[in-house]
Design a protein around this motif. Structure first.
Motif, PDB file in Angstrom:
ATOM      1  N   THR A 271      62.204  42.207 104.055  1.00  0.00           N
ATOM      2  CA  THR A 271      61.326  41.933 105.196  1.00  0.00           C
ATOM      3  C   THR A 271      60.818  40.492 105.208  1.00  0.00           C
ATOM      4  O   THR A 271      60.071  40.117 106.118  1.00  0.00           O
ATOM      5  CB  THR A 271      60.124  42.891 105.202  1.00  0.00           C
ATOM      6  N   ILE A 272      61.200  39.673 104.220  1.00  0.00           N
ATOM      7  CA  ILE A 272      60.767  38.278 104.195  1.00  0.00           C
ATOM      8  C   ILE A 272      61.502  37.514 105.297  1.00  0.00           C
ATOM      9  O   ILE A 272      62.730  37.510 105.353  1.00  0.00           O
ATOM     10  CB  ILE A 272      61.037  37.634 102.825  1.00  0.00           C
ATOM     11  N   ASP A 273      60.742  36.867 106.152  1.00  0.00           N
ATOM     12  CA  ASP A 273      61.329  36.113 107.257  1.00  0.00           C
ATOM     13  C   ASP A 273      61.531  34.647 106.916  1.00  0.00           C
ATOM     14  O   ASP A 273      62.489  34.025 107.378  1.00  0.00           O
ATOM     15  CB  ASP A 273      60.431  36.211 108.496  1.00  0.00           C
ATOM     16  N   VAL A 274      60.603  34.075 106.139  1.00  0.00           N
ATOM     17  CA  VAL A 274      60.635  32.652 105.815  1.00  0.00           C
ATOM     18  C   VAL A 274      60.329  32.489 104.330  1.00  0.00           C
ATOM     19  O   VAL A 274      59.388  33.108 103.818  1.00  0.00           O
ATOM     20  CB  VAL A 274      59.599  31.859 106.647  1.00  0.00           C
ATOM     21  N   PHE A 275      61.110  31.649 103.652  1.00  0.00           N
ATOM     22  CA  PHE A 275      60.987  31.486 102.202  1.00  0.00           C
ATOM     23  C   PHE A 275      61.012  29.993 101.895  1.00  0.00           C
ATOM     24  O   PHE A 275      62.016  29.322 102.114  1.00  0.00           O
ATOM     25  CB  PHE A 275      62.155  32.205 101.523  1.00  0.00           C
ATOM     26  N   GLU A 276      59.875  29.468 101.415  1.00  0.00           N
ATOM     27  CA  GLU A 276      59.799  28.092 100.935  1.00  0.00           C
ATOM     28  C   GLU A 276      59.757  28.134  99.411  1.00  0.00           C
ATOM     29  O   GLU A 276      58.962  28.886  98.838  1.00  0.00           O
ATOM     30  CB  GLU A 276      58.544  27.411 101.482  1.00  0.00           C
ATOM     31  N   MET A 277      60.590  27.302  98.760  1.00  0.00           N
ATOM     32  CA  MET A 277      60.725  27.434  97.309  1.00  0.00           C
ATOM     33  C   MET A 277      60.870  26.085  96.624  1.00  0.00           C
ATOM     34  O   MET A 277      61.026  25.047  97.268  1.00  0.00           O
ATOM     35  CB  MET A 277      61.944  28.274  96.976  1.00  0.00           C
ATOM     36  N   HIS A 278      60.856  26.129  95.308  1.00  0.00           N
ATOM     37  CA  HIS A 278      61.037  24.953  94.454  1.00  0.00           C
ATOM     38  C   HIS A 278      62.533  24.678  94.319  1.00  0.00           C
ATOM     39  O   HIS A 278      63.191  25.117  93.386  1.00  0.00           O
ATOM     40  CB  HIS A 278      60.412  25.213  93.082  1.00  0.00           C
ATOM     41  N   PRO A 319      62.864  26.150 105.772  1.00  0.00           N
ATOM     42  CA  PRO A 319      62.962  25.551 107.101  1.00  0.00           C
ATOM     43  C   PRO A 319      62.300  24.188 107.184  1.00  0.00           C
ATOM     44  O   PRO A 319      62.600  23.400 108.091  1.00  0.00           O
ATOM     45  CB  PRO A 319      62.278  26.571 108.012  1.00  0.00           C
ATOM     46  N   SER A 320      61.417  23.870 106.248  1.00  0.00           N
ATOM     47  CA  SER A 320      60.813  22.533 106.195  1.00  0.00           C
ATOM     48  C   SER A 320      61.819  21.470 105.793  1.00  0.00           C
ATOM     49  O   SER A 320      61.589  20.280 105.993  1.00  0.00           O
ATOM     50  CB  SER A 320      59.662  22.516 105.184  1.00  0.00           C
ATOM     51  N   GLY A 321      62.933  21.903 105.204  1.00  0.00           N
ATOM     52  CA  GLY A 321      63.877  21.005 104.553  1.00  0.00           C
ATOM     53  C   GLY A 321      63.845  21.174 103.046  1.00  0.00           C
ATOM     54  O   GLY A 321      64.685  20.636 102.334  1.00  0.00           O
ATOM     55  N   GLY A 322      62.850  21.946 102.571  1.00  0.00           N
ATOM     56  CA  GLY A 322      62.737  22.161 101.139  1.00  0.00           C
ATOM     57  C   GLY A 322      62.426  20.873 100.405  1.00  0.00           C
ATOM     58  O   GLY A 322      62.272  19.810 101.006  1.00  0.00           O
ATOM     59  N   ILE A 335      51.157  22.960  98.447  1.00  0.00           N
ATOM     60  CA  ILE A 335      50.264  23.130  99.599  1.00  0.00           C
ATOM     61  C   ILE A 335      51.035  22.902 100.891  1.00  0.00           C
ATOM     62  O   ILE A 335      50.833  23.596 101.893  1.00  0.00           O
ATOM     63  CB  ILE A 335      49.055  22.187  99.485  1.00  0.00           C
ATOM     64  N   GLY A 336      51.957  21.934 100.872  1.00  0.00           N
ATOM     65  CA  GLY A 336      52.800  21.714 102.045  1.00  0.00           C
ATOM     66  C   GLY A 336      53.633  22.934 102.388  1.00  0.00           C
ATOM     67  O   GLY A 336      53.878  23.226 103.569  1.00  0.00           O
ATOM     68  N   GLN A 337      54.081  23.672 101.360  1.00  0.00           N
ATOM     69  CA  GLN A 337      54.815  24.920 101.614  1.00  0.00           C
ATOM     70  C   GLN A 337      53.940  25.919 102.374  1.00  0.00           C
ATOM     71  O   GLN A 337      54.406  26.591 103.310  1.00  0.00           O
ATOM     72  CB  GLN A 337      55.251  25.550 100.291  1.00  0.00           C
ATOM     73  N   ILE A 338      52.679  26.022 101.969  1.00  0.00           N
ATOM     74  CA  ILE A 338      51.751  26.920 102.656  1.00  0.00           C
ATOM     75  C   ILE A 338      51.582  26.489 104.110  1.00  0.00           C
ATOM     76  O   ILE A 338      51.533  27.326 105.031  1.00  0.00           O
ATOM     77  CB  ILE A 338      50.390  26.939 101.929  1.00  0.00           C
ATOM     78  N   GLY A 339      51.518  25.184 104.334  1.00  0.00           N
ATOM     79  CA  GLY A 339      51.411  24.680 105.688  1.00  0.00           C
ATOM     80  C   GLY A 339      52.609  25.059 106.541  1.00  0.00           C
ATOM     81  O   GLY A 339      52.465  25.465 107.700  1.00  0.00           O
TER      82      GLY A 339
END
Length: 379
Positions: A271-278, A319-322, A335-339
């Motif tokens: 159910t995860i729609d968006v995933f920002e990661m290291h 989607p931020s570009g990682g 914090i940018g990931q949270i944004g």
């Protein structure tokens, strides 16, 4: 040990940035104040509403927050400095959430800021980072080069397959006005960029630049009291932290902390729609998507080729570009990931918007030894 969800609800009500960029003459205070003012404006809050601040940095030295935030007004409220390697921003955000969830503060700020410079790892006594995380002598670069070799051998994939991760993230970053790298790259460009190790080129790793990011969290009472726009708050459904155990690997730390966060939020991986990661190194994306359960071991790259992890695919990954395209200025990164998740779940991410996004996952590690994961949910 109590979970965040057992306390009062916490919402992200404001986010802001100073664009991540290559080193400049811009003062670190100007970077941070741009992000904080952006977040206050986004939330619709005055500075005096903030009860407590957490400042994340790794490269700027001791106690930078007091003079940095002074132009906003020295209001005598608590100020904490946080350093936790690449996970410094994630740690600061978690602390802000905990204070609000516990009722100690009604509104809390997490702000991360950094500028390039050398830093010495305490466990080795050697310089770990300069202005480029992927120097030939970098221990992380060598580590992930070997992991890339091992992954390719184990799953029968090629350098071209791994490089497609970076191609996707450069494409996403080209749509992000806050990204350090804002240019689409072809597979040939990624593979033809400066060779750092046998398995890594410079466009497959993150740049370490400068920048700032801020997130403001608040409880329901504060949202009502300050008359905030009810369409903007995004619920922090889980906050998890972990560190290495005896003989554990950095992948196991990530698997542990992601599993904890999804369990706390009662969110299944599918159910995860968006995933920002290291994703400081391209392979990390494959490792952490598989660690989350979104893909089974060895299946990530086939799903990537099918477009599953593009914006508009099954799950928008970075989607931020990682870190690869958005950049990794260290202190602000988590914090940018949270944004980014907040913008996605508000359905306000512009050309990067992943349609119908309701659940977001953010993940960061610090030198592999500590891990953080947060789940955000659209109310």
């Amino acid at each position: 040990m109590r979970r965040l969800t057992e306390l009062r609800p916490v919402y992200v009500v404001g986010v802001g940035w100073h664009r991540y960029q290559y080193a400049s003459e811009t003062n670190h205070a100007d970077l941070a104040l741009t992000a904080v003012r952006d977040a206050l404006h986004d939330a619709g809050l005055p500075w005096e509403a903030v009860d407590e601040s957490f400042v994340a940095t790794m490269l700027l030295g001791s106690a930078i927050g007091r003079p940095m935030l002074a132009p906003l007004g020295a209001h005598g409220k608590p100020l904490v400095h946080v350093e936790n390697a690449s996970a410094s921003g994630s740690a600061a955000f978690r602390l802000a959430c905990v204070q609000v969830a516990a009722g100690i503060s009604d509104v809390a700020l997490a702000v991360g800021v950094d500028k390039p410079g050398p830093v010495t790892r305490a466990d080795t006594g050697i310089h770990a980072l300069g202005d480029d995380i992927a120097t030939v002598n970098s221990r992380p670069a060598n580590h992930f080069s070997l992991l890339t070799d091992a992954y390719m051998a184990a799953h029968g994939v090629t350098e071209e397959d791994i490089a497609r991760i970076a191609v996707k993230n450069h494409r996403h970053g080209s749509l992000n006005p806050n990204a350090q790298r804002q240019k689409e790259r072809t597979l040939e460009e990624v593979l033809g960029s400066r060779r750092l190790t046998r398995s890594l080129t410079s466009l497959q790793v993150c740049p370490v630049g400068e920048g700032a990011a801020a997130a403001i969290v608040a409880g329901e009472e504060a949202v009502a009291r300050w008359g905030l726009d009810p369409s903007k708050p995004i619920r922090v459904a889980a906050s998890a932290a972990a560190s290495e155990a005896v003989l554990s690997s950095d992948q196991e730390v990530s698997r542990d902390v992601i599993t904890r966060a999804l369990s706390e939020a009662q969110v299944p991986p599918e159910t995860i729609d968006v995933f920002e990661m290291h994703d400081a190194f391209a392979l990390e994306e494959a490792l952490y998507v598989e660690a989350s359960g979104i893909a089974r071991p060895g299946e990530y790259l086939a799903m990537l080729r099918d477009g599953c992890f593009d914006i508009g695919g099954r799950c928008a990954v970075s989607p931020s570009g990682g870190l690869i395209a958005m950049g990794h200025p260290i202190g602000p990164t988590g914090i940018g990931q949270i944004g980014e998740l907040t913008r996605q779940l508000r359905h306000a991410a512009g050309p990067r918007q992943h349609g119908g996004a309701r659940v977001g996952l953010a993940h960061m590690v610090g030198i592999g030894a500590v891990g953080y994961a947060h789940v955000l949910v659209r109310p």
